[in-house]
Motif scaffolding. Structure first.
Motif, PDB file in Angstrom:
ATOM      1  N   UNK A 578       0.855  -1.181   0.000  1.00 55.42           N
ATOM      2  CA  UNK A 578       0.000   0.000   0.000  1.00 55.42           C
ATOM      3  C   UNK A 578       0.899   1.243   0.000  1.00 55.42           C
ATOM      4  N   UNK A 579       0.281   2.407   0.027  1.00 54.60           N
ATOM      5  CA  UNK A 579       1.060   3.629  -0.134  1.00 54.60           C
ATOM      6  C   UNK A 579       1.845   4.007   1.118  1.00 54.60           C
ATOM      7  N   UNK A 580       1.665   3.249   2.209  1.00 52.95           N
ATOM      8  CA  UNK A 580       2.495   3.422   3.391  1.00 52.95           C
ATOM      9  C   UNK A 580       3.694   2.488   3.382  1.00 52.95           C
ATOM     10  N   UNK A 581       3.846   1.713   2.304  1.00 53.96           N
ATOM     11  CA  UNK A 581       4.964   0.792   2.210  1.00 53.96           C
ATOM     12  C   UNK A 581       4.716  -0.541   2.880  1.00 53.96           C
ATOM     13  N   UNK A 582       3.461  -0.836   3.269  1.00 51.98           N
ATOM     14  CA  UNK A 582       3.154  -2.092   3.941  1.00 51.98           C
ATOM     15  C   UNK A 582       2.862  -3.173   2.911  1.00 51.98           C
ATOM     16  N   UNK A 583       3.429  -4.356   3.126  1.00 50.55           N
ATOM     17  CA  UNK A 583       3.170  -5.477   2.230  1.00 50.55           C
ATOM     18  C   UNK A 583       1.768  -6.005   2.489  1.00 50.55           C
ATOM     19  N   UNK A 584       0.925  -5.998   1.472  1.00 47.55           N
ATOM     20  CA  UNK A 584      -0.452  -6.476   1.624  1.00 47.55           C
ATOM     21  C   UNK A 584      -0.694  -7.774   0.867  1.00 47.55           C
ATOM     22  N   UNK A 585       0.193  -8.111  -0.060  1.00 44.03           N
ATOM     23  CA  UNK A 585       0.063  -9.356  -0.820  1.00 44.03           C
ATOM     24  C   UNK A 585       1.447  -9.761  -1.293  1.00 44.03           C
ATOM     25  N   UNK A 586       1.748 -11.034  -1.190  1.00 38.89           N
ATOM     26  CA  UNK A 586       3.067 -11.515  -1.584  1.00 38.89           C
ATOM     27  C   UNK A 586       2.921 -12.793  -2.388  1.00 38.89           C
ATOM     28  N   UNK A 587       3.577 -12.846  -3.528  1.00 39.23           N
ATOM     29  CA  UNK A 587       3.690 -14.068  -4.310  1.00 39.23           C
ATOM     30  C   UNK A 587       5.111 -14.568  -4.122  1.00 39.23           C
ATOM     31  N   UNK A 588       5.291 -15.688  -3.407  1.00 39.61           N
ATOM     32  CA  UNK A 588       6.648 -16.129  -3.057  1.00 39.61           C
ATOM     33  C   UNK A 588       7.488 -16.425  -4.290  1.00 39.61           C
ATOM     34  N   UNK A 589       8.777 -16.424  -4.074  1.00 40.70           N
ATOM     35  CA  UNK A 589       9.720 -16.727  -5.150  1.00 40.70           C
ATOM     36  C   UNK A 589       9.460 -18.112  -5.724  1.00 40.70           C
ATOM     37  N   UNK A 590       9.392 -18.175  -7.048  1.00 39.25           N
ATOM     38  CA  UNK A 590       9.156 -19.449  -7.725  1.00 39.25           C
ATOM     39  C   UNK A 590       9.898 -19.443  -9.056  1.00 39.25           C
ATOM     40  N   UNK A 591      10.235 -20.623  -9.520  1.00 41.79           N
ATOM     41  CA  UNK A 591      11.012 -20.745 -10.759  1.00 41.79           C
ATOM     42  C   UNK A 591      10.130 -20.499 -11.976  1.00 41.79           C
ATOM     43  N   UNK A 592      10.666 -19.767 -12.968  1.00 42.70           N
ATOM     44  CA  UNK A 592       9.986 -19.552 -14.244  1.00 42.70           C
ATOM     45  C   UNK A 592      11.008 -19.786 -15.350  1.00 42.70           C
ATOM     46  N   UNK A 593      10.582 -20.465 -16.388  1.00 43.22           N
ATOM     47  CA  UNK A 593      11.461 -20.741 -17.517  1.00 43.22           C
ATOM     48  C   UNK A 593      11.576 -19.517 -18.424  1.00 43.22           C
ATOM     49  N   UNK A 594      12.593 -19.509 -19.261  1.00 49.78           N
ATOM     50  CA  UNK A 594      12.773 -18.424 -20.217  1.00 49.78           C
ATOM     51  C   UNK A 594      11.594 -18.362 -21.176  1.00 49.78           C
ATOM     52  N   UNK A 595      11.247 -17.137 -21.597  1.00 50.34           N
ATOM     53  CA  UNK A 595      10.152 -16.975 -22.543  1.00 50.34           C
ATOM     54  C   UNK A 595       9.607 -15.568 -22.511  1.00 50.34           C
ATOM     55  N   UNK A 596       8.940 -15.174 -23.567  1.00 51.69           N
ATOM     56  CA  UNK A 596       8.360 -13.846 -23.671  1.00 51.69           C
ATOM     57  C   UNK A 596       6.882 -13.886 -23.295  1.00 51.69           C
TER      58      UNK A 596
END
Length: 635
Positions: A578-596
């Motif tokens: 949010x605009x106060x810098x608080x994390x309101x939603x997080x998508x954890x780190x996950x592997x993604x393959x190369x691609x457009x």
């Protein structure tokens, strides 16, 4: 009309400190980093550590960027290389530890877990403490005390494991693993949170699920954890003594020497139907998920990859890390690490799984402590790597399973590292038998700008904005930038971006960007700007490994997607603030393959209407690329 060019002259440094605690940061004895492959021997002896006979049992042993790609604006010729945040864990790179929660001290801490924004530390003697996820927290309180049930008759016995049910927020159920006496046994039991206080457990609520007779006091295992499938996993050693005299490791008619998997949604528990020996007629224990283990001292699941990492303490020669799968045999006591144990040569290796990584036991390195895969943004170079240590030697390593099991020694400490923990935002914590908690000192950050045109905008927020784990990341922040920016450039405090058009030449000038929270924890980064005469219309900057195209649709209603191009396989995470810098939603780190045109889907159902900031963090080729933008949620 003359054009001018903005050029970054040097990278930046991140400095973290607190005015509330005057203790000096504790760091490792040696910070040089070395790479290891295969069974390379670890670092040299740690000081004057008193050596024990290999016939004494353990564990536990005796105390002792690449850049962020920014697009052109309004047809303007805009080229930008922004926000380099890379710290390579390579030869010569410094890596340090610092105290975490420096006001707290524990007695033989052996496990660290979290439930929401509350953190829990397990003491071997039978007490679980709870405290806020706040660096300035001043005290921990007792969540559960079962000292009257826990046996400490043997050095490796005690309260060894804690796991919160996946539905803990609503059910209040959690599980513990402890040693009990008369008769000697391991116990897995369920407890409930107190109805009126989420910081206190109901000590009278114990329901014993499982007891396992133990012939000796050592090799208890003790880790318990819920997997991504919702089942409870339980690690048991081979029963102890030395060399597995009762041959439990290869005996599937006993629970010892195995990793178990049970369904605790029924009372006391049931066997998951896809367990490898469910319904067998050979007398094998149906709870067994994998076997052939000596003394599994800590295992963990990595959410993005689904891997189960397990550290198995060796007998005389090798310590090993395994990635464990259903129905696999990990070799003990036919093998120890990569070598035959019984018999010492010519053993039958068919059907046995070799370690992902192993290292040779020697005079000081001889008791592995398993950890977690690192998913914090504090040290970008560690993203996606498995962090583990040796209890006796104090060495800490990072193992990259996606890079030919490349093993990197991070540092060599003087601590007896008993366990690891992971916080709600992926930070890895180190537990030591000096009673203290540690974390990796946040990395040096780099910030670089390179623009070839008079008209430009810097479309990325100056970093860092969110202090790592500062009061849970839910506090207001204050920002300062000194000295003032040159004419034509402005800092927008709402979006934390620099934008504008330079109007005059400027010699190299260093600017300091500071962020502080309510407990006066500060983060500062410096960057240098030089503006000189134009070189013309400018040529495109070579495209980096990542191109983030923003979120679609924008505004969004129920859902949206971050669209990006990847030139190589990478780990990607997303933070919505949010605009106060608080994390309101997080998508954890996950592997993604190369691609457009790849998409990261965002479920915004629970977000209130309003404006938000997003940060996309991409770890590609050991470099962390960060891009920020805005999104609007409408009903």
């Amino acid at each position: 009309m003359a054009r001018r060019k903005l050029v970054c002259l040097r990278n930046t440094e991140l400095q973290i400190g607190t005015h509330m605690h005057s203790k000096r940061t504790e760091s490792s004895r040696r910070t040089g980093v070395r790479r290891q492959n295969g069974a390379n021997r670890p670092a040299a002896a740690m000081g004057a550590f008193q050596r024990r006979s290999r016939h004494q049992f353990r564990p536990f042993p005796s105390p002792v960027p690449a850049g962020s790609w920014i697009r052109g604006l309004a047809g303007t010729c805009l080229f930008l290389c922004a926000t380099l945040l890379s710290v390579q864990a390579a030869a010569g790179q410094s890596m340090q530890l610092e105290r975490a929660f420096s006001s707290l001290q524990f007695d033989r801490p052996v496990d660290f877990q979290h439930a929401g924004n509350l953190l829990f530390v397990v003491e071997q003697g039978g007490i679980i403490h709870v405290f806020d996820n706040d660096p300035a927290v001043s005290q921990a309180t007792v969540f559960l005390n079962i000292q009257n049930k826990v046996s400490r008759a043997g050095n490796e016995e005690g309260l060894l494991g804690l796991a919160f049910a996946p539905d803990y927020a609503s059910s209040g159920d959690f599980y513990v693993y402890y040693s009990a006496a008369r008769p000697r046994r391991s116990v897995v039991a369920r407890y409930a949170r107190s109805a009126g206080d989420d910081r206190v457990a109901d000590v009278s609520s114990e329901a014993v699920l499982l007891t396992v007779s133990q012939p000796y006091s050592n090799h208890n295992g003790g880790q318990i954890a819920f997997g991504p499938d919702g089942y409870l996993y339980i690690a048991l050693g081979d029963g102890g003594s030395a060399g597995d005299p009762l041959d439990h490791g290869q005996d599937r008619t006993t629970l010892l020497g195995s990793l178990l998997r049970i369904d605790v949604s029924t009372t006391p528990y049931s066997i998951p139907p896809d367990n490898p020996f469910a319904g067998n007629s050979s007398g094998y224990k149906e709870e067994i998920w994998a076997w052939g283990l000596r003394n599994p001292w800590r295992f963990s699941f990595d959410g993005p990859t689904g891997r189960l990492y397990l550290a198995d303490v060796g007998q005389y020669t090798y310590e090993e890390v395994d990635t464990v799968s259903s129905g696999k045999n990990y070799g003990w006591n036919t093998m120890e690490g990569p070598a035959c144990y019984e018999p010492p040569s010519g053993c039958n290796r068919s059907g046995l799984e070799l370690p992902l990584h192993y290292y040779a036991s020697n005079g000081t390195a001889r008791s592995i402590t398993g950890g977690y895969v690192y998913h914090s943004t504090s040290v970008p170079a560690l993203q996606g790597q498995y962090i583990y240590a040796d209890y006796v030697q104090g060495t800490v390593w990072a193992l990259d399973a996606d890079n030919n099991a490349q093993n990197t020694e991070l540092l060599d400490t003087s601590y007896n590292i008993s366990s690891f923990g992971q916080g709600p935002h992926g930070e890895v914590y180190i537990l030591a038998f000096n009673g203290k908690l540690y974390r990796f000192k946040p990395a040096t950050l780099g910030l670089s700008y390179s623009v070839e045109d008079q008209r430009y905008a810097v479309g990325d927020r100056i970093t860092p904005l969110v202090l790592p784990d500062a009061a849970g990341g839910v506090v207001p922040y204050t920002y300062t930038l000194t000295p003032d920016l040159p004419d034509g450039l402005v800092l927008d405090p709402a979006t934390h971006t620099v934008s504008g058009t330079p109007t005059t030449a400027l010699p190299a000038t260093t600017f300091t960007w500071k962020v502080a929270d309510r407990v006066d924890t500060q983060v500062a980064t410096t960057f240098s700007i030089s503006i000189d005469h134009s070189t013309g219309r400018g040529e495109p900057v070579p495209s980096p490994a990542v191109a983030v195209h923003g979120n679609v649709p924008n505004p969004l209603s129920q859902s949206a997607a971050i669209v990006l191009d990847l030139k190589e396989r990478a780990y990607v995470s997303v933070l919505i603030l949010d605009l106060l810098g608080r994390t309101v939603l997080e998508i954890p780190s996950h592997a993604m393959d190369a691609g457009a045109g790849q998409r990261i889907e965002i479920d915004a159902t629970n977000l209130p209407a309003g404006a938000y900031l997003y940060r996309v963090l991409v770890n590609a080729g050991g470099q962390l690329h960060v891009e920020s933008g805005t999104m609007v949620r409408v009903r």
